[in-house]
Write a protein that holds these residues in place. Structure first.
Motif, mmCIF file in Angstrom:
data_model
loop_
_atom_site.group_PDB
_atom_site.id
_atom_site.type_symbol
_atom_site.label_atom_id
_atom_site.label_comp_id
_atom_site.label_asym_id
_atom_site.label_seq_id
_atom_site.Cartn_x
_atom_site.Cartn_y
_atom_site.Cartn_z
ATOM 1 N N TYR A 445 13.015 53.822 44.819
ATOM 2 C CA TYR A 445 12.816 55.118 45.417
ATOM 3 C C TYR A 445 11.548 55.593 46.035
ATOM 4 O O TYR A 445 10.488 54.990 45.380
ATOM 5 N N GLU A 446 11.370 56.358 46.909
ATOM 6 C CA GLU A 446 10.305 56.776 47.463
ATOM 7 C C GLU A 446 10.098 58.281 47.219
ATOM 8 O O GLU A 446 10.769 59.100 47.403
ATOM 9 N N THR A 447 8.980 58.694 46.375
ATOM 10 C CA THR A 447 8.841 59.983 45.968
ATOM 11 C C THR A 447 8.040 60.889 47.405
ATOM 12 O O THR A 447 7.771 60.202 48.588
ATOM 13 N N GLN A 448 7.826 62.055 47.238
ATOM 14 C CA GLN A 448 7.324 62.717 48.409
ATOM 15 C C GLN A 448 5.945 62.380 48.443
ATOM 16 O O GLN A 448 5.379 62.449 49.863
ATOM 17 N N SER A 449 5.344 61.788 47.555
ATOM 18 C CA SER A 449 3.845 61.571 47.835
ATOM 19 C C SER A 449 3.814 60.040 48.297
ATOM 20 O O SER A 449 2.542 59.603 48.668
ATOM 21 N N GLU A 454 11.026 52.977 40.621
ATOM 22 C CA GLU A 454 12.348 52.275 40.294
ATOM 23 C C GLU A 454 13.045 53.156 39.393
ATOM 24 O O GLU A 454 14.122 52.918 39.099
ATOM 25 N N SER A 455 12.710 54.360 38.879
ATOM 26 C CA SER A 455 13.468 55.393 38.285
ATOM 27 C C SER A 455 13.806 56.571 38.972
ATOM 28 O O SER A 455 12.835 56.881 39.734
ATOM 29 N N PRO A 456 14.891 56.975 39.255
ATOM 30 C CA PRO A 456 15.321 58.124 39.979
ATOM 31 C C PRO A 456 14.395 59.507 39.588
ATOM 32 O O PRO A 456 14.480 59.771 38.415
ATOM 33 N N GLN A 457 14.004 60.206 40.581
ATOM 34 C CA GLN A 457 13.067 61.409 40.231
ATOM 35 C C GLN A 457 14.097 62.508 41.215
ATOM 36 O O GLN A 457 14.401 62.048 42.177
ATOM 37 N N ASP A 458 13.597 63.836 40.953
ATOM 38 C CA ASP A 458 14.122 65.154 41.701
ATOM 39 C C ASP A 458 13.681 64.917 42.998
ATOM 40 O O ASP A 458 14.512 65.231 43.966
ATOM 41 N N ASP A 459 12.411 64.491 43.335
ATOM 42 C CA ASP A 459 12.092 64.577 44.771
ATOM 43 C C ASP A 459 12.054 63.286 45.492
ATOM 44 O O ASP A 459 11.650 63.141 46.544
ATOM 45 N N ALA A 460 12.980 62.013 44.740
ATOM 46 C CA ALA A 460 12.666 60.850 45.364
ATOM 47 C C ALA A 460 13.770 60.521 46.191
ATOM 48 O O ALA A 460 14.894 60.997 45.788
ATOM 49 N N VAL A 461 13.862 59.557 47.071
ATOM 50 C CA VAL A 461 14.834 59.167 47.957
ATOM 51 C C VAL A 461 14.906 57.732 47.765
ATOM 52 O O VAL A 461 14.195 56.951 47.756
ATOM 53 N N LEU A 462 16.155 57.308 47.697
ATOM 54 C CA LEU A 462 16.731 55.955 47.431
ATOM 55 C C LEU A 462 16.246 55.143 49.166
ATOM 56 O O LEU A 462 16.705 55.748 50.072
ATOM 57 N N ILE A 463 15.480 54.243 48.956
ATOM 58 C CA ILE A 463 15.090 53.403 50.193
ATOM 59 C C ILE A 463 15.670 52.080 50.171
ATOM 60 O O ILE A 463 15.817 51.387 51.173
ATOM 61 N N SER A 464 15.951 51.461 48.988
ATOM 62 C CA SER A 464 16.476 50.232 48.981
ATOM 63 C C SER A 464 17.262 49.913 47.815
ATOM 64 O O SER A 464 17.044 50.493 46.630
#
Length: 493
Positions: A445-449, A454-464
């Motif tokens: 996942y990629e966060t807003q920053s 590798e752990s899902p977060q509220d602001d993170a987007v799955l990228i792979s």
């Protein structure tokens, strides 16, 4: 007692049809009572759990083979999965917390009737524990004013509910033993205490309904293990116990020490304890020693590396998920070897442990690398700690881990050299396969920053990768793949 005890119809498929409609009737009634508001949703679910559990526990009494029970289990596995997805049959799913217990229930039934049909007495008792003790514990815990709560994994449990579970499980095993076996009172008393202890550990260390699988499986394996290792002499305190009792004591001591030194979390302690006891009871010391070598050496390595690494990991404590991700496949192989003895199954077990040790050592020793790891796919640099990355020193650590296990096996257990080479080779290749999975299918996942995690977060987007595949799932897939690799190695060489 002779089985089956009673055959309702000459054609057992008629019995199956009646059985199926009976259970569907319970489900339909639960939906009706839920909509009518006669009882609370949680009480409604418990009653269905109880009634269906009582029905399926009678399977060995009315069926001569496990074909019909297996068919019944498969039907309800798919039916429950569909109902959960489509939010149907709310009478069996409705409750205040997220749980997949109704899906796990038929899976447990399937596993029991598939693998343990030759043990009808144990099958009946273990399903009765699930049907009675599990909802009773929940009811007692919820109805007690100001209950004393504790948490082993994620779900909160209560002291009062746990006592109710242990007490009822003890009575079910004790009374069931008297009805189904011809053994002395003291012998059955010992079995009831031992089985209730194992079932209670499975219940308190559960999460989101996993106890619907762990309770009956642990119960039946504890009963089988008791019969395998405890001989009747007519006096409870004069029971002749095999040398495995020494290993049971050592297992408890080992995991207790590991817990005190923070190598295991609380859930990891209970999970490891159950796994160690089961392997000792079902597979003997030959299966236990390699796992002990892996756990002890890997824990020591983790402590030594912790202060010397070039980056700080989140912690070295193994929780219950990590314990079973690394040792769960080995446990299943051990159980399979007990049910279907085969000359090469033990070698497959060793290969699975070798894969876990090789990957663990690659990760730990790789932390010593001052250089960033590179992707196993395109050899581009990656940030520390991300799955799919490899380093030179980590690769050496992977080979060293597999070799250390192979050396320990060679020193303790006599076997042909080509088998030892296969264990080392397959374990090392398994570590590479783990990195490949980490780079391809493990979720990132990629966060807003802009940070990759590798752990899902509220602001993170799955990228792979795939959302449900995390590091623990990759470890499980790795330890399942390597025994297959070892099998082909043995066939070819």
């Amino acid at each position: 007692m002779a089985f089956p005890y009673w055959i309702p119809f000459e054609n057992e498929w008629w019995t199956f049809t009646a059985f199926l409609f009976l259970i569907l009737g319970f489900v339909g009634i639960s939906d009706f009572t839920l909509k009518s508001g006669w009882i609370s949703p949680e009480a409604n679910r418990k009653w269905v759990h109880f009634l269906v559990g009582i029905c399926v526990s009678a399977s060995p009494l009315i069926f001569s083979s496990n074909l019909q029970p297996i068919t019944l289990a498969i039907i309800f596995i798919f039916l429950n999965a569909f109902a959960l997805k489509e939010e149907a049959f709310k009478g069996i799913h409705s409750q205040g917390r997220m749980s997949y217990g109704t899906v796990y229930f038929p899976i447990a039934y399937f596993l029991l009737v598939l693998g343990f049909w030759p043990y009808p007495e144990f099958l009946i008792i273990s399903l009765l524990i699930l049907a009675i003790s599990d909802p009773l514990a929940s009811q007692v815990g919820q109805s007690t004013p100001m209950p004393s709560k504790f948490k082993i994994w994620e779900d909160e449990k209560t002291i009062q509910g746990t006592i109710a579970f242990f007490s009822s499980a003890f009575m079910i095993v004790y009374m069931g033993g008297h009805s189904l076996f011809d053994y002395s009172n003291n012998y059955l008393l010992g079995m009831a205490l031992f089985t209730a202890f194992g079932a209670t550990m499975a219940e308190v260390s559960s999460c989101k309904g996993t106890d619907n699988i762990s309770i009956p499986l642990v119960s039946i394996l504890f009963m089988i293990g008791y019969f395998e290792h405890v001989s009747e002499t007519g006096h409870f305190f004069n029971l002749t116990i095999s040398a495995s009792s020494i290993f049971l004591f050592l297992i408890i001591l080992l995991f207790s020490v590991a817990y005190q030194f923070h190598s295991l979390s609380r859930s990891g302690y209970y999970g490891g304890l159950v796994m160690g006891i089961l392997i000792t009871l079902i597979g003997s010391w030959r299966f236990l020693v390699p796992l002990a070598v892996f756990f002890i050496l890997s824990s020591i390595l983790s402590k030594l590396i912790k202060n010397a690494s070039f980056y700080k990991s989140k912690g070295s404590q193994r929780d219950i998920v990590q314990v079973y991700a690394n040792g769960g496949i080995a446990l299943l192989i051990c159980i399979y070897d007990f049910l279907q003895p085969n000359a090469i199954t033990f070698f497959l077990f060793l290969a699975s442990v070798s894969a876990a040790m090789s990957d663990t050592w690659a990760t730990e020793i790789g932390k010593l690398s001052p250089k960033k790891p590179v992707s196993i796919l395109d050899f581009k640099q990656m940030q520390h700690g991300l799955s799919g990355g490899i380093t030179r020193i980590g690769t050496i650590g992977s080979l060293l881990g597999a070799c250390m296990l192979g050396l320990a096996i060679w020193a303790i257990l006599p076997m042909p050299p080509f088998v030892i080479y296969g264990i080392i080779l397959c374990g090392f290749l398994g570590s590479a396969f783990d990195s490949f999975l980490g780079a391809t299918v493990q979720a990132k996942y990629e966060t807003q920053s802009g940070e990759i995690v590798e752990s899902p977060q509220d602001d993170a987007v799955l990228i792979s990768g795939v959302r449900w595949i995390n590091n623990d799932m990759v470890n499980l897939m790795n330890t399942a793949f390597v025994p297959i690799l070892m099998y082909f190695y043995l066939v070819l060489f």
